[in-house]
Design an enzyme around this catalytic site. Structure first.
Site, PDB file in Angstrom:
ATOM      1  N   LYS A   1       0.670  -1.318  -0.055  1.00 48.64           N
ATOM      2  CA  LYS A   1       0.094   0.003  -0.021  1.00 48.64           C
ATOM      3  C   LYS A   1       0.705   1.299   0.055  1.00 48.64           C
ATOM      4  CE  LYS A   1      -4.331  -1.940   1.657  1.00 48.64           C
ATOM      5  NZ  LYS A   1      -4.904  -2.490   2.688  1.00 48.64           N
TER       6      LYS A   1
ATOM      7  N   LYS B   1      -4.597 -11.335  -6.274  1.00 45.97           N
ATOM      8  CA  LYS B   1      -5.756 -11.545  -5.590  1.00 45.97           C
ATOM      9  C   LYS B   1      -7.021 -10.540  -5.985  1.00 45.97           C
ATOM     10  CE  LYS B   1      -5.794  -8.679  -1.623  1.00 45.97           C
ATOM     11  NZ  LYS B   1      -5.567  -8.386  -0.101  1.00 45.97           N
TER      12      LYS B   1
ATOM     13  N   LYS C   1     -11.064  -4.948  -4.296  1.00 47.85           N
ATOM     14  CA  LYS C   1     -11.622  -3.679  -4.700  1.00 47.85           C
ATOM     15  C   LYS C   1     -10.626  -2.899  -5.357  1.00 47.85           C
ATOM     16  CE  LYS C   1     -11.419  -1.149  -0.494  1.00 47.85           C
ATOM     17  NZ  LYS C   1     -11.147  -2.143   0.809  1.00 47.85           N
TER      18      LYS C   1
END
Ligand code: TYM
Length: 326
Positions: free
Chosen positions: A111, A192, A195
């Site tokens: 992230k 994976k 969203k």
């Protein structure tokens, strides 16, 4: 009775990975365990949110959980920020965790990499997650594979605390399903399903209309060798489809593979199976979303039940670390 706790972020629609990797197991476990489920709105604030959309997303996520089959008479459903003990214990966890161990977290690396600026919350995120779990004397945490490392950190922090300050926390165990614990992106099957991936064609949202689910599965990336075989390393796209079909039909991916020699029929049947799997969810969601007042009532009751447990455990933690009783 076994205490089970798990959580989900409110942002983004419930996607097939959330449903298969986590939520469907929550629906099962509520029958046999003392189960508590949390919409983790504080976790989602690690990235800036539009306030009005964010409020709506939190209610919508709770509605989705109930549509998936979480029954407020069988489990506790609440919103994380309604129980202030989470934020308080998170601070104590931040003071227990080492900078180095947080820096090693894969999700933090993913992230933060390439970003000009990330919030301090992104870094401290696993401490809040540890607090969520430890506040409920949790025995088991049903999650998808991507949460394994956070669970290991939670255990380490709890063990460290118990050995420094005396027995305070129950040491929780992750429960990670064998099949569909890591549902992959349909367009990029080595990543994976999530969203936050850029191409929405790779993701099935649980509320996607049947025709869209079918179209996405028919366009799923496979490979050129044309053989239907379950092998996640060599054939990630085909194996992902086999896992989806296997879960929907309650068989193993290997035995699902035995019935196919071509990708076309495998995709047709997988699409049909996923549409059928999600149909009850979609019907219940339509009914529940007409009654937001009911969902809010459930969340208020849930927060009351969660607070009673969390406050007791927080008191234990405050005492053991040496804070003056209030
Ligand atoms: P979140 O909101 O990203 O996802 C919720 C649950 O869905 C699972 N999941 C998947 N499983 C299989 N395949 C996928 N592609 C897939 N994508 C998501 C996740 O593993 C998760 O179980 N940090 C957590 C939320 C959290 C939490 C907690 C979980 C906060 N506190 C305490 C358990 C206990 C998260 O971001 O999940």
């Amino acid at each position: 009775m076994t205490r089970v706790f798990s959580g989900i972020q409110p942002t983004g629609d419930l996607q097939l990975g959330n449903y298969l990797g986590a939520v469907r197991h929550w629906v099962e476990v509520q029958e046999t365990a003392d189960a508590i489920f949390c919409v983790v709105d504080l976790h989602a604030l690690t990235f800036a949110q539009d306030p009005a959309l964010f409020r709506a997303a939190t209610i919508r996520k709770a509605t989705e959980l109930m549509a998936a089959g979480l029954d407020p008479d069988r489990c506790t459903i609440f919103v994380q920020s309604h129980v202030p003990a989470h934020a308080e214990l998170a601070w104590l966890m931040e003071c227990t965790a080492a900078f180095g161990e947080l820096r090693r977290m894969t999700q933090f690396k993913e992230k933060s990499e390439g970003q000009d600026s990330v919030s301090a919350g992104v870094f401290a995120y696993p401490c809040l997650m540890a607090a969520d779990i430890l506040l409920y004397d949790t025995d088991e945490v049903p999650v998808g594979e991507d949460q394994r490392q956070h669970l290991e950190l939670t255990r380490d922090l709890a063990l460290r605390w118990n050995s420094r300050y005396g027995d305070t926390f129950v040491i929780p165990k992750p429960v990670i399903a064998g099949v569909a614990a890591r549902v992959m992106d349909l367009q990029e099957p080595t990543a994976k399903m999530s969203k936050s991936r850029p191409n929405p064609q790779g993701r099935i949202d649980a509320l996607d209309p049947p025709a869209e689910i079918t179209r996405k599965i028919k366009r799923a990336v496979t490979d050129a060798d044309g053989e239907v075989r379950y092998d996640r390393a060599a054939k990630p796209g085909v194996s992902n489809l086999l896992e989806l079909l296997a879960v929907a039909r309650n068989v193993s991916p290997q035995s699902a593979a035995d019935h196919y020699s071509q990708y076309g029929p495998l995709k047709t049947d997988t699409a049909e199976a996923v549409v059928e799997l999600l149909r009850p969810f979609q019907e219940r969601f339509a009914a529940l979303s007409g009654d937001p007042g009911y969902v809010r009532e459930v969340l208020a009751k849930g927060a009351g039940k969660a607070t009673a447990i969390a406050e007791t455990v927080l008191r234990r933690a405050r005492e053991s670390i040496g804070l003056v009783p209030r």
